[in-house]
Structures are given as structure tokens and as C-alpha cells.
Scaffold this active site. Structure first.
Site, PDB file in Angstrom:
ATOM      1  N   GLY A  18      -7.120  56.857   5.796  1.00  0.00           N
ATOM      2  CA  GLY A  18      -7.733  57.552   6.925  1.00  0.00           C
ATOM      3  C   GLY A  18      -7.869  56.684   8.178  1.00  0.00           C
ATOM      4  CG  ASP A  64     -21.270  51.822  -2.748  1.00  0.00           C
ATOM      5  OD1 ASP A  64     -21.444  52.159  -1.556  1.00  0.00           O
ATOM      6  OD2 ASP A  64     -21.600  52.536  -3.705  1.00  0.00           O
ATOM      7  CG  ASN A  91     -13.647  53.815   8.926  1.00  0.00           C
ATOM      8  OD1 ASN A  91     -13.498  54.712   9.758  1.00  0.00           O
ATOM      9  ND2 ASN A  91     -13.105  53.869   7.714  1.00  0.00           N
ATOM     10  CE1 TYR A 161     -20.202  62.439   8.645  1.00  0.00           C
ATOM     11  CE2 TYR A 161     -20.142  63.991  10.473  1.00  0.00           C
ATOM     12  CZ  TYR A 161     -19.603  62.910   9.807  1.00  0.00           C
ATOM     13  OH  TYR A 161     -18.485  62.290  10.297  1.00  0.00           O
ATOM     14  CB  THR A 196      -8.844  61.636   7.500  1.00  0.00           C
ATOM     15  OG1 THR A 196     -10.151  62.232   7.516  1.00  0.00           O
ATOM     16  CG2 THR A 196      -8.611  60.879   8.795  1.00  0.00           C
ATOM     17  CG  MET A 198     -14.742  63.321   5.919  1.00  0.00           C
ATOM     18  SD  MET A 198     -15.687  62.190   6.935  1.00  0.00           S
ATOM     19  CE  MET A 198     -16.266  61.039   5.732  1.00  0.00           C
ATOM     20  CD1 TRP A 201     -14.275  69.050   5.152  1.00  0.00           C
ATOM     21  CD2 TRP A 201     -15.023  71.070   5.728  1.00  0.00           C
ATOM     22  NE1 TRP A 201     -15.054  68.893   6.280  1.00  0.00           N
ATOM     23  CE2 TRP A 201     -15.537  70.123   6.647  1.00  0.00           C
ATOM     24  CE3 TRP A 201     -15.368  72.417   5.896  1.00  0.00           C
ATOM     25  CZ2 TRP A 201     -16.353  70.481   7.711  1.00  0.00           C
ATOM     26  CZ3 TRP A 201     -16.187  72.772   6.962  1.00  0.00           C
ATOM     27  CH2 TRP A 201     -16.674  71.802   7.849  1.00  0.00           C
TER      28      TRP A 201
HETATM   29  N1  LIG Z   1     -12.233  62.835   9.579  1.00  0.00           N
HETATM   30  C1  LIG Z   1     -13.028  63.328  10.522  1.00  0.00           C
HETATM   31  O1  LIG Z   1     -12.890  64.494  10.964  1.00  0.00           O
HETATM   32  C2  LIG Z   1     -14.103  62.453  11.119  1.00  0.00           C
HETATM   33  C3  LIG Z   1     -14.694  62.875  12.332  1.00  0.00           C
HETATM   34  C4  LIG Z   1     -15.699  62.103  12.894  1.00  0.00           C
HETATM   35  C5  LIG Z   1     -16.088  60.919  12.281  1.00  0.00           C
HETATM   36  N2  LIG Z   1     -15.503  60.525  11.128  1.00  0.00           N
HETATM   37  C6  LIG Z   1     -15.989  59.288  10.499  1.00  0.00           C
HETATM   38  O2  LIG Z   1     -14.927  58.355  10.406  1.00  0.00           O
HETATM   39  C7  LIG Z   1     -15.123  57.521   9.267  1.00  0.00           C
HETATM   40  C8  LIG Z   1     -13.868  57.494   8.423  1.00  0.00           C
HETATM   41  O3  LIG Z   1     -13.579  58.826   8.011  1.00  0.00           O
HETATM   42  P1  LIG Z   1     -12.165  59.274   7.413  1.00  0.00           P
HETATM   43  O4  LIG Z   1     -11.966  60.669   7.893  1.00  0.00           O
HETATM   44  O5  LIG Z   1     -11.111  58.258   7.677  1.00  0.00           O
HETATM   45  O6  LIG Z   1     -12.528  59.330   5.858  1.00  0.00           O
HETATM   46  P2  LIG Z   1     -11.580  59.281   4.562  1.00  0.00           P
HETATM   47  O7  LIG Z   1     -10.174  59.601   4.901  1.00  0.00           O
HETATM   48  O8  LIG Z   1     -12.297  60.100   3.552  1.00  0.00           O
HETATM   49  O9  LIG Z   1     -11.651  57.717   4.139  1.00  0.00           O
HETATM   50  C9  LIG Z   1     -12.882  57.164   3.799  1.00  0.00           C
HETATM   51  C10 LIG Z   1     -12.714  55.682   3.518  1.00  0.00           C
HETATM   52  O10 LIG Z   1     -14.019  55.136   3.254  1.00  0.00           O
HETATM   53  C11 LIG Z   1     -14.071  54.638   1.925  1.00  0.00           C
HETATM   54  N3  LIG Z   1     -15.405  54.903   1.402  1.00  0.00           N
HETATM   55  C12 LIG Z   1     -15.985  56.097   1.140  1.00  0.00           C
HETATM   56  N4  LIG Z   1     -17.218  55.903   0.655  1.00  0.00           N
HETATM   57  C13 LIG Z   1     -17.427  54.563   0.614  1.00  0.00           C
HETATM   58  C14 LIG Z   1     -18.503  53.731   0.206  1.00  0.00           C
HETATM   59  N5  LIG Z   1     -19.644  54.245  -0.301  1.00  0.00           N
HETATM   60  N6  LIG Z   1     -18.371  52.391   0.323  1.00  0.00           N
HETATM   61  C15 LIG Z   1     -17.227  51.854   0.815  1.00  0.00           C
HETATM   62  N7  LIG Z   1     -16.177  52.577   1.211  1.00  0.00           N
HETATM   63  C16 LIG Z   1     -16.276  53.919   1.105  1.00  0.00           C
HETATM   64  C17 LIG Z   1     -12.938  55.354   1.185  1.00  0.00           C
HETATM   65  O11 LIG Z   1     -12.444  54.622   0.058  1.00  0.00           O
HETATM   66  P3  LIG Z   1     -13.165  54.712  -1.386  1.00  0.00           P
HETATM   67  O12 LIG Z   1     -13.442  56.177  -1.633  1.00  0.00           O
HETATM   68  O13 LIG Z   1     -12.200  54.104  -2.338  1.00  0.00           O
HETATM   69  O14 LIG Z   1     -14.412  53.901  -1.266  1.00  0.00           O
HETATM   70  C18 LIG Z   1     -11.884  55.410   2.289  1.00  0.00           C
HETATM   71  O15 LIG Z   1     -11.249  54.158   2.430  1.00  0.00           O
HETATM   72  C19 LIG Z   1     -16.366  58.084   8.546  1.00  0.00           C
HETATM   73  O16 LIG Z   1     -17.498  57.325   8.873  1.00  0.00           O
HETATM   74  C20 LIG Z   1     -16.492  59.474   9.090  1.00  0.00           C
HETATM   75  O17 LIG Z   1     -17.817  59.973   9.040  1.00  0.00           O
HETATM   76  C21 LIG Z   1     -14.516  61.259  10.523  1.00  0.00           C
END
Ligand SMILES: NC(=O)c1ccc[n+]([C@@H]2O[C@H](COP(=O)([O-])OP(=O)(O)OC[C@H]3O[C@@H](n4cnc5c(N)ncnc54)[C@H](OP(=O)(O)O)[C@@H]3O)[C@@H](O)[C@H]2O)c1
Length: 248
Positions: A18, A64, A91, A161, A196, A198, A201
Site C-alpha cells: 500500500g 506491531d 503509516n 477512525y 490500496t 484498505m 471495501w
Molecule cells: N487507503 C486509503 O483510502 C487511506 C486513506 C487515508 C488514509 N489512509 C492511511 O494510510 C495508511 C496506510 O494505509 P494503506 O491504505 O496503505 O493500508 P494497507 O494497504 O492496508 O497497508 C497497511 C500496512 O500497515 C501494516 N499494518 C497494519 N496494521 C499494523 C500494525 N498493527 N502494526 C504494524 N503494521 C501494521 C500492514 O502490514 P501487516 O498487516 O503485515 O502488519 C501493511 O503493511 C493508514 O494509516 C491509513 O489509515 C489510507
């Protein structure tokens, strides 16, 4: 004889896929040495191998980001590996939606523990190294946090969130104020929906092709590391163009 400037170093949580992996790729391409962290070892090693293949210097820590002991170990590992910290990328995060009265409190606790408390704890543990690094050059050192547009414009069913992401925005402002003399600053990048895992859904109402690209955020993150220490950018909203400047 002139000494070569030391390569800069970054620590990226949630770096196995992501947005985190996209940022790590771009920082590595800029010459940053990288510490990559996530919970799942196999995926983390695969991401690190991909970076290493491009010539990047990368080390991994399975951790974690909501666990105090893991976070302390992560900072120690990073310092021993690279000796400096120019960019701390907060992140790792989670987001599960439900109306307020249908949200179990343990889900609120989990959002708080990872999205805010873990970020706060990691900043606190890393500040001595961030300050020491900032003292060595004109760019200072930066905390780059992935907050969310939901932290500025809450959406229905995302109260837990959104609140924790609003807290991350506040934390970044606090860092900018408290650390002004040290050259450490912080930015809360606040994107709308990003393509990504996340956001998968949401695909029934919002196709992946209409979402912000992870590389867009990587580009912004790298740009922040190019600024001088005189420029503080505490909040950086990133709207999905098709959403008409709303959170949608
Ligand atoms: N995607 C969106 O639409 C969006 C929009 C706004 C903000 N964001 C923010 O951007 C950030 C990254 O999101 P993403 O969309 O790239 O998510 P993602 O694709 O679900 O990737 C999440 C990453 O974080 C790791 N992770 C999850 N829980 C963890 C934990 N407890 N400890 C350590 N690592 C953990 C996951 O690996 P493991 O599961 O192996 O730990 C993975 O590497 C997040 O903070 C999210 O809230 C996302």
C-alpha cells in the site's frame, strides 16, 4: 579531502504494501537507507527484497505498531543500522467502519492504540535521534504521518477512525510547535480514498481507478524531505479530484 555527506535514512511503518511501500520505494530511489516494518514477516521480506533489487539499503523489523515494546525495539534497530533518522513515516493504521452506536468499544480501543497511541509512542521514542539528525543539516528531520481526510472532514460510520486521525493531525501540529528550535517538524498527510487493500471495501461505489494513487502520496512525502528546515507543513489535505473537494 572532502568528506561525503552521509546517506539519509528513513523508517517506514506499515511498509510491506500500500501507501507505506510506495513511500519506501520513492525514498529508496532518492538514496535513503530504509528501515521497513510491519507485522507479517513474509510480506515484509518480499517488500524488502524488491527494494534491495533496485540497489536500496534496507533492513526490516517485524513489529506491531501498537505495541510499546515492539516500537522501542524498532527505533533501537533503526539507530543501530543507520545511525540517523531524517524521515519517520508513521503509516501503519487501521480503519473499520460502523455507526457510533454499533461500534464495540474494543474497536475504538484498537483504533486508538494503533492510529494514535502507537504513533505518539513512536515519535517519543524517536525524537532524540530525529533531533540529533536535524542538527546535522539544513533540511532538519521530518515526521510524516498518514492521517486521513476523515480526520478533517468526518464521514458517516467512521467516527472512531476519524477521531484518531484528527488526533494525529493535532500531534503533528504539536511536534511543529514543540520542536521548532530543534529542526524537527511534522506533516499529517490527509488523503481521501487511496487505491490500496484498505479501501477495497469501497469498490462497489467507487472504482479503484477513481481513487488517489499510492504514488501520489509517495511523491508528496519525498517532496517534504526536500524542503529546508525553515518550512513547516503541519497538515497536507489531498482530495480525490472526482469527489468535488469533499471527503468522498
Ligand atoms: N487507503 C486509503 O483510502 C487511506 C486513506 C487515508 C488514509 N489512509 C492511511 O494510510 C495508511 C496506510 O494505509 P494503506 O491504505 O496503505 O493500508 P494497507 O494497504 O492496508 O497497508 C497497511 C500496512 O500497515 C501494516 N499494518 C497494519 N496494521 C499494523 C500494525 N498493527 N502494526 C504494524 N503494521 C501494521 C500492514 O502490514 P501487516 O498487516 O503485515 O502488519 C501493511 O503493511 C493508514 O494509516 C491509513 O489509515 C489510507
Amino acid at each position: 579531502m572532502t568528506s561525503q555527506p552521509e546517506a539519509r535514512a528513513a523508517l517506514v511503518t506499515g511498509g510491506s504494501r500500500g501507501i507505506g511501500l510506495a513511500i519506501a520505494r520513492r525514498l529508496a530511489a532518492e538514496g535513503f537507507a530504509i528501515t521497513l516494518s510491519a507485522r507479517t514477516g513474509d510480506a515484509l521480506e518480499a517488500a524488502a527484497a524488491e527494494l534491495a533489487e533496485t540497489g536500496a539499503r534496507v533492513t526490516t523489523v517485524v513489529a506491531d505498531a501498537s505495541d510499546d515494546g515492539d516500537l522501542a525495539r524498532l527505533v533501537t534497530h533503526h539507530e543501530e543500522a543507520w545511525g540517523r533518522l531524517d524521515a519517520l513515516v508513521l503509516n501503519a493504521g487501521m480503519g473499520f467502519g460502523s455507526p457510533i452506536d454499533a461500534t464495540p468499544l474494543r474497536r475504538v480501543d484498537k483504533h486508538y492504540a494503533l492510529n494514535f497511541r502507537g504513533a505518539f509512542a513512536l515519535v517519543a521514542a524517536a525524537l532524540p535521534l530525529l533531533r540529533a539528525t536535524a542538527a546535522t543539516g539544513p533540511r532538519g528531520a521530518r515526521v510524516i504521518a498518514l492521517a486521513s481526510l476523515a480526520g478533517l472532514l468526518p464521514e458517516p460510520d467512521l467516527a472512531a477512525y476519524s477521531a484518531t486521525k484528527a488526533a494525529v493531525v493535532s500531534l503533528c501540529r504539536s511536534i511543529c510547535i514543540e520542536e521548532v528550535a530543534t529542526g524537527v517538524s511534522a506533516t499529517a498527510i490527509c488523503p481521501g480514498y487511496v487505491d490500496t487493500d484498505m479501501a477495497a471495501w469501497k469498490h462497489d461505489v467507487l472504482p479503484a481507478t477513481d481513487m488517489i494513487r499510492p504514488d501520489d502520496l509517495a511523491e508528496l512525502a519525498v517532496s517534504l524531505t526536500r524542503l529546508s528546515r525553515n518550512a513547516a507543513v503541519p497538515v497536507l489535505p489531498v482530495y480525490r479530484a472526482g469527489g468535488g473537494l469533499t471527503g468522498a
